[in-house]
Design an enzyme around this catalytic site. Structure first.
Site, PDB file in Angstrom:
ATOM      1  N   LYS A  92       0.293 -37.992  22.471  1.00 53.84           N
ATOM      2  CA  LYS A  92      -0.155 -36.685  22.948  1.00 53.84           C
ATOM      3  C   LYS A  92      -1.661 -36.660  23.214  1.00 53.84           C
ATOM      4  CE  LYS A  92      -0.676 -34.421  18.406  1.00 53.84           C
ATOM      5  NZ  LYS A  92      -2.117 -34.086  18.510  1.00 53.84           N
ATOM      6  N   ASP A  93      -2.394 -37.670  22.712  1.00 53.28           N
ATOM      7  CA  ASP A  93      -3.836 -37.755  22.948  1.00 53.28           C
ATOM      8  C   ASP A  93      -4.189 -38.628  24.141  1.00 53.28           C
ATOM      9  OD1 ASP A  93      -4.351 -36.173  20.719  1.00 53.28           O
ATOM     10  OD2 ASP A  93      -4.574 -37.886  19.371  1.00 53.28           O
ATOM     11  N   ARG A 139      -2.218 -24.966  23.983  1.00 50.72           N
ATOM     12  CA  ARG A 139      -0.752 -24.892  24.033  1.00 50.72           C
ATOM     13  C   ARG A 139      -0.224 -24.049  22.875  1.00 50.72           C
ATOM     14  NH1 ARG A 139       2.971 -27.343  20.915  1.00 50.72           N
ATOM     15  NH2 ARG A 139       1.361 -28.625  19.943  1.00 50.72           N
ATOM     16  N   ARG A 140      -0.685 -24.342  21.672  1.00 47.88           N
ATOM     17  CA  ARG A 140      -0.255 -23.572  20.502  1.00 47.88           C
ATOM     18  C   ARG A 140      -0.754 -22.130  20.596  1.00 47.88           C
ATOM     19  NH1 ARG A 140      -1.815 -28.688  16.759  1.00 47.88           N
ATOM     20  NH2 ARG A 140       0.285 -29.614  16.575  1.00 47.88           N
ATOM     21  N   ARG A 157     -10.964 -27.514  14.352  1.00 53.44           N
ATOM     22  CA  ARG A 157     -10.791 -28.917  14.710  1.00 53.44           C
ATOM     23  C   ARG A 157     -11.005 -29.781  13.482  1.00 53.44           C
ATOM     24  NH1 ARG A 157     -13.898 -31.484  19.004  1.00 53.44           N
ATOM     25  NH2 ARG A 157     -12.425 -33.134  18.416  1.00 53.44           N
ATOM     26  N   ARG A 163      -8.599 -29.805   8.260  1.00 54.73           N
ATOM     27  CA  ARG A 163      -8.033 -28.502   8.614  1.00 54.73           C
ATOM     28  C   ARG A 163      -7.336 -27.852   7.433  1.00 54.73           C
ATOM     29  NH1 ARG A 163      -5.089 -29.827  14.231  1.00 54.73           N
ATOM     30  NH2 ARG A 163      -5.266 -31.988  13.506  1.00 54.73           N
ATOM     31  N   CYS A 250      -6.445 -30.770  29.340  1.00 55.78           N
ATOM     32  CA  CYS A 250      -6.536 -30.083  28.051  1.00 55.78           C
ATOM     33  C   CYS A 250      -7.004 -28.642  28.216  1.00 55.78           C
ATOM     34  CB  CYS A 250      -7.469 -30.844  27.110  1.00 55.78           C
ATOM     35  SG  CYS A 250      -9.125 -31.063  27.780  1.00 55.78           S
TER      36      CYS A 250
END
Length: 321
Positions: A92-93, A139-140, A157, A163, A250
């Site tokens: 995903k990165d 997205r979230r 981040r 986190r 992104c």
């Protein structure tokens, strides 16, 4: 196990330096050792830690400082100049378009792709009114705000441990993390509640580990073919084809997820995708089914259809949001 001659040199695996990234690189090493006895010799495989710009820059969104490629840039540079033989990434990165001269030679079997809500309540619906949700993912953010426009979003981040620590300190009331990462860190029982893919659709490639090589390195391609998981590769390539057709970055809240509809070989695959405004005020969704042989092609077609369905006005708002 395949017998093989002694390796001519040490295999060097490049990775980010976070605990999760190192665990993922370690998983690749374990699979390589299991695939070929030549790599059992102590020191035959070396893990090289590389600190990336994305790891150093924690105060701003990736979109504001160059995109998610900042998690792979320095690692790919080390791969290009021969300091490492392969690079391990969370898929995903990985940028939609790979750096010229690079290829993804293998993907490991996908871990659970769902997101997890880390909070004192079991679902987004039960969060207190105006609660603060920390995330750096548009997205979230978009999918949460579509359900709960009253929530406040705060940039959060850092690696998983950072986190979780900020949540424990009370800087935010809740956050969302990838279940795959939590599992790979051995966080069991989970510190939160997994959300269904109907509630929060995953990012393209979420839960999948990819191994990147120089495209002309036939030796590494042969070595890594032994650990490639074909169903994961198929799903992720379809999701990334959809992302590419949407011209996603992104800065664009995009989700895409492909999954087989049954366990039997030859089962149809289901692909779902969405594109949204960051504030969740408008979301366009699409889904379709295809056989495995046509899944990647359908991913690209679904992206084009979704882009057309969203329309020029939506895309113009997206560019200025």
């Amino acid at each position: 196990m395949t017998p093989a001659p002694e390796p001519r040199r040490v295999l060097r695996i490049g990775t980010r330096a976070s605990r999760l990234a190192l665990n993922q690189a370690g998983e690749v090493r374990t699979r390589l050792v299991a695939s070929n006895e030549a790599w059992r010799k102590p020191g035959a495989i070396e893990i090289v830690e590389i600190r990336t710009t994305g790891d150093r820059e924690q105060g701003r969104r990736l979109a504001d400082i160059g995109g998610k490629g900042l998690f792979t840039k320095e690692i790919e540079e080390a791969l290009a100049d021969g300091r490492i033989d392969m690079a391990v990434h969370s898929m995903k990165d990985v940028e939609t378009q790979l750096r010229p001269g690079m290829a993804i030679a293998a993907m490991l079997a996908r871990e659970d792709p769902r997101d997890v809500l880390i909070a004192s309540v079991p679902s987004i619906a039960f969060l207190p009114r105006a609660a603060v949700l920390g995330t750096a993912s548009l997205r979230r953010q978009a999918q949460v705000l579509a359900r709960r426009p009253d929530l406040q979003i705060r940039l959060l981040r850092g690696n998983v441990e950072t986190r979780l620590a900020k949540l424990a300190e009370g800087q935010v009331d809740a956050t969302l993390l990838a279940l795959a990462g939590l599992k790979r860190l051995g966080l069991d029982p989970l510190p939160g509640a997994p959300l269904s893919t109907d509630e929060i659709l995953p990012a393209p490639g979420q839960g999948a580990i990819g191994v990147e090589i120089r495209a002309d390195d036939a030796e590494m391609a042969t070595i890594l073919a032994a650990i490639d998981h074909a169903p994961t590769r198929l799903a992720v390539e379809a999701e990334r084809a959809c992302l590419a057709a949407l011209d996603g970055s992104c800065r664009t809240p995009i989700a895409a997820f492909a999954e087989p509809t049954g366990p039997e070989p030859g089962a149809l695959w289901r692909l779902r995708a969405l594109v949204a405004l960051p504030d969740g005020s408008e979301i366009h969704r699409i889904e379709d089914h295809a056989e495995a042989a046509g899944l990647v092609m359908m991913g690209a077609e679904l992206g084009r259809r979704l882009k057309a369905r969203a329309g020029a006005a939506f895309l113009a708002r997206l560019e200025t949001s």
